[in-house]
Design a protein around this motif. Structure first.
Motif, mmCIF file in Angstrom:
data_model
loop_
_atom_site.group_PDB
_atom_site.id
_atom_site.type_symbol
_atom_site.label_atom_id
_atom_site.label_comp_id
_atom_site.label_asym_id
_atom_site.label_seq_id
_atom_site.Cartn_x
_atom_site.Cartn_y
_atom_site.Cartn_z
ATOM 1 N N UNK A 1 0.891 -1.192 0.018
ATOM 2 C CA UNK A 1 0.098 0.099 -0.068
ATOM 3 C C UNK A 1 0.761 1.189 0.094
ATOM 4 N N UNK A 2 0.835 1.914 -1.074
ATOM 5 C CA UNK A 2 2.174 3.099 -1.375
ATOM 6 C C UNK A 2 3.284 2.942 -0.782
ATOM 7 N N UNK A 3 3.677 1.744 -1.170
ATOM 8 C CA UNK A 3 5.354 1.613 -0.488
ATOM 9 C C UNK A 3 6.440 2.516 -0.486
ATOM 10 N N UNK A 4 6.282 3.697 -1.802
ATOM 11 C CA UNK A 4 7.415 4.419 -1.860
ATOM 12 C C UNK A 4 6.956 5.853 -1.624
ATOM 13 N N UNK A 5 5.696 5.927 -0.852
ATOM 14 C CA UNK A 5 5.277 7.377 -0.476
ATOM 15 C C UNK A 5 6.538 8.192 0.516
ATOM 16 N N UNK A 6 6.725 9.218 0.440
ATOM 17 C CA UNK A 6 7.817 9.929 1.230
ATOM 18 C C UNK A 6 9.227 9.604 1.022
ATOM 19 N N UNK A 7 9.382 8.617 0.214
ATOM 20 C CA UNK A 7 10.835 8.188 0.043
ATOM 21 C C UNK A 7 11.460 9.013 -1.266
ATOM 22 N N UNK A 8 12.752 9.383 -1.137
ATOM 23 C CA UNK A 8 13.305 10.173 -2.059
ATOM 24 C C UNK A 8 13.348 9.236 -3.601
ATOM 25 N N UNK A 9 13.718 9.732 -4.638
ATOM 26 C CA UNK A 9 13.606 9.135 -5.880
ATOM 27 C C UNK A 9 14.555 7.928 -5.882
ATOM 28 N N UNK A 10 15.756 8.031 -5.214
ATOM 29 C CA UNK A 10 16.921 7.038 -5.458
ATOM 30 C C UNK A 10 16.365 5.780 -4.625
ATOM 31 N N UNK A 11 15.911 6.061 -3.369
ATOM 32 C CA UNK A 11 15.292 4.998 -2.387
ATOM 33 C C UNK A 11 14.167 4.224 -3.172
ATOM 34 N N UNK A 12 13.170 5.281 -3.547
ATOM 35 C CA UNK A 12 11.988 4.830 -4.222
ATOM 36 C C UNK A 12 12.324 3.771 -5.309
ATOM 37 N N UNK A 13 13.387 4.050 -6.199
ATOM 38 C CA UNK A 13 13.782 3.149 -7.218
ATOM 39 C C UNK A 13 14.354 1.722 -6.749
ATOM 40 N N UNK A 14 15.063 1.873 -5.575
ATOM 41 C CA UNK A 14 15.749 0.543 -5.105
ATOM 42 C C UNK A 14 14.475 -0.117 -4.421
ATOM 43 N N UNK A 15 13.432 0.396 -3.886
ATOM 44 C CA UNK A 15 12.158 -0.421 -3.113
ATOM 45 C C UNK A 15 11.725 -0.926 -4.329
ATOM 46 N N UNK A 16 11.293 -0.249 -5.574
ATOM 47 C CA UNK A 16 10.613 -0.906 -6.770
ATOM 48 C C UNK A 16 11.517 -2.104 -7.269
ATOM 49 N N UNK A 17 12.818 -1.919 -7.223
ATOM 50 C CA UNK A 17 13.630 -3.031 -7.720
ATOM 51 C C UNK A 17 13.642 -4.145 -7.036
ATOM 52 N N UNK A 18 13.483 -4.009 -5.437
ATOM 53 C CA UNK A 18 13.210 -4.970 -4.776
ATOM 54 C C UNK A 18 11.941 -5.838 -4.936
ATOM 55 N N UNK A 19 11.078 -5.110 -5.024
ATOM 56 C CA UNK A 19 9.669 -5.655 -5.353
ATOM 57 C C UNK A 19 9.447 -6.334 -6.545
ATOM 58 N N UNK A 20 10.123 -6.061 -7.649
ATOM 59 C CA UNK A 20 10.370 -6.819 -9.028
ATOM 60 C C UNK A 20 11.218 -7.989 -8.803
ATOM 61 N N UNK A 21 12.335 -7.835 -7.815
ATOM 62 C CA UNK A 21 13.170 -9.116 -7.427
ATOM 63 C C UNK A 21 12.309 -10.256 -6.612
ATOM 64 N N UNK A 22 11.473 -9.683 -5.676
ATOM 65 C CA UNK A 22 10.554 -10.571 -5.005
ATOM 66 C C UNK A 22 9.761 -11.262 -5.858
ATOM 67 N N UNK A 23 9.030 -10.629 -6.809
ATOM 68 C CA UNK A 23 8.041 -11.144 -7.982
ATOM 69 C C UNK A 23 9.030 -12.112 -8.594
ATOM 70 N N UNK A 24 10.078 -11.872 -9.066
ATOM 71 C CA UNK A 24 10.765 -12.945 -9.937
ATOM 72 C C UNK A 24 11.331 -14.180 -9.460
ATOM 73 N N UNK A 25 11.702 -13.897 -8.174
ATOM 74 C CA UNK A 25 12.671 -14.929 -7.636
ATOM 75 C C UNK A 25 11.535 -15.751 -6.841
ATOM 76 N N UNK A 26 10.596 -15.102 -6.048
ATOM 77 C CA UNK A 26 9.696 -16.048 -5.292
ATOM 78 C C UNK A 26 8.311 -16.414 -5.987
ATOM 79 N N UNK A 27 8.025 -15.742 -7.142
ATOM 80 C CA UNK A 27 6.922 -15.968 -7.698
ATOM 81 C C UNK A 27 5.492 -15.452 -7.017
ATOM 82 N N UNK A 28 5.821 -14.378 -6.271
ATOM 83 C CA UNK A 28 4.881 -13.768 -5.415
ATOM 84 C C UNK A 28 4.151 -12.893 -6.156
ATOM 85 N N UNK A 29 2.796 -12.810 -6.091
ATOM 86 C CA UNK A 29 1.789 -11.898 -6.632
ATOM 87 C C UNK A 29 1.508 -10.692 -5.765
ATOM 88 N N UNK A 30 1.848 -9.715 -6.322
ATOM 89 C CA UNK A 30 1.825 -8.426 -5.750
ATOM 90 C C UNK A 30 0.813 -7.588 -6.095
#
Length: 368
Positions: A209-238
């Motif tokens: 739920x809005x996981x990147x709100x109030x984060x700066x652009x660099x950290x936001x990109x890192x969190x989004x990359x982490x979500x993509x990795x979770x989806x790819x490596x664990x097969x998690x539905x997000x």
């Protein structure tokens, strides 16, 4: 491309599409459904009456995909996501419809049954990590508690696994971070702790739920990359709740646009971002600054405000704000395919020529 760059580029006609994802929808059978929502309605009792936060939503989350739920504040996104696992239950909350997970019906399930699902099969990453984390307990202890809540795991084993999870989500010095209290961590690290808690029991579904709100652009990109990795490596539905179209362009496989408690458009990322069919979606995209060319002095805005009270307009909820509304808009439009691929659905009765005028207005930078 960063999320902010993607946000500015979603309306650029020369942008190259990621055709692999969108073409796969037509060429192969879609993955099986993990979470199915049918006719979900959520209402809250307020002094003026019952506030219809969610109004008959149908939604399907497929295995291993990221589904972005997009809309303005107050459109019902968070009310919908929290009702999936009963987190907004209460004496003044009324939830109806069906939420099916693995053959189990979650609407109407007992609190004991829901506790077996929450954190184990369906996990939630909340918007404000500082408010969601317990300020009196160390970060590692909170991750370990999530592990032990759903299994007979020794404390030492859970603590060791908590440190491993903190390292897996990209926290440098995970052992040190595990000993820290939430206020001693940065915003990005706190959000990573929340994601580690969400992944602690390898859930099938992660609601962010809005996981990147109030984060700066660099950290936001890192969190989004982490979500993509979770989806790819664990097969998690997000299920990703957001109002940021840059986030959608960066990570989403499919997009559902929500307005006044209803889904008004749904499709693959490219279909919704590059070929929008509902005037509300066009208005959202038109309000994004362009990446190429001169910036306009003032960005176009959708006139008026979303309905906020218990009274809602008849027919299409967007009709009072739509510059292309017609007599047919006074009837409630159903979400169905009217243009494009079989996965592209919209709830707009406007004929093709009216949609073309709305698209032209969006491209010209005018309010829809």
């Amino acid at each position: 491309m960063t999320a902010s760059e993607a946000a500015r580029d979603v309306t650029a006609p020369e942008t190259a599409h990621d055709t692999t994802a969108s073409e796969g929808v037509h060429d192969a059978r879609p993955p099986e459904a993990v979470l199915e929502v049918r006719g979900l309605s959520v209402g809250f009792d307020v002094p003026a009456g019952r506030l219809p936060a969610v109004d008959g939503v149908d939604l399907t989350l497929r295995r291993g995909e990221i589904l972005a739920l997009v809309g303005e504040s107050g459109s019902g996104k968070s009310a919908l996501s929290m009702s999936l696992v009963g987190l907004n239950r209460g004496p003044r909350t009324h939830i109806a419809g069906s939420v099916s997970f693995g053959g189990r019906e979650l609407v109407g399930a007992s609190e004991r049954e829901l506790r077996r699902v929450r954190g184990k099969d369906v996990a939630v990453v909340f918007q404000d990590a500082l408010a969601a984390l317990n300020p009196l307990h160390r970060a590692g202890a909170q991750v370990a508690e999530t592990i032990r809540a759903h299994g007979d795991v020794p404390r030492a084993t859970a603590a060791h696994r908590a440190v491993e999870l903190l390292g897996e989500v990209g926290i440098a010095g995970p052992a040190r971070a595990a000993r820290a209290y939430p206020h001693q961590l940065s915003g990005g690290m706190r959000q990573r702790v929340m994601i580690a808690m969400g992944l602690a029991n390898d859930p099938a579904v992660l609601i962010a739920d809005e996981p990147t709100t109030a984060l700066d652009v660099t950290i936001q990109a890192q969190v989004l990359a982490l979500l993509k990795r979770v989806q790819r490596e664990h097969g998690t539905s997000v299920l990703l709740i957001t109002h940021d179209l840059g986030v959608v362009a960066e990570v989403a496989d499919r997009v559902a646009v929500m307005y006044a408690g209803r889904i008004v458009e749904q499709g693959t990322r490219d279909e919704v971002l590059f070929d929008p069919q509902h005037p509300y979606t066009m208005g959202l995209l038109g309000s994004v600054p362009p990446l190429h060319g001169p910036l306009p002095e003032r960005l176009p805005a959708i006139p008026g405000s979303p309905p906020a009270g218990v009274a809602r307009p008849s027919g299409c909820g967007f009709r009072p704000r739509c510059g292309f509304a017609q007599d047919g808009c006074e009837s409630r439009p159903e979400l169905r395919r009217r243009h494009g691929g079989p996965a592209h659905l919209d709830a707009c009765v406007l004929p093709a020529e009216a949609r073309m005028r709305a698209r032209a207005a969006q491209a010209a930078g005018a309010a829809v």
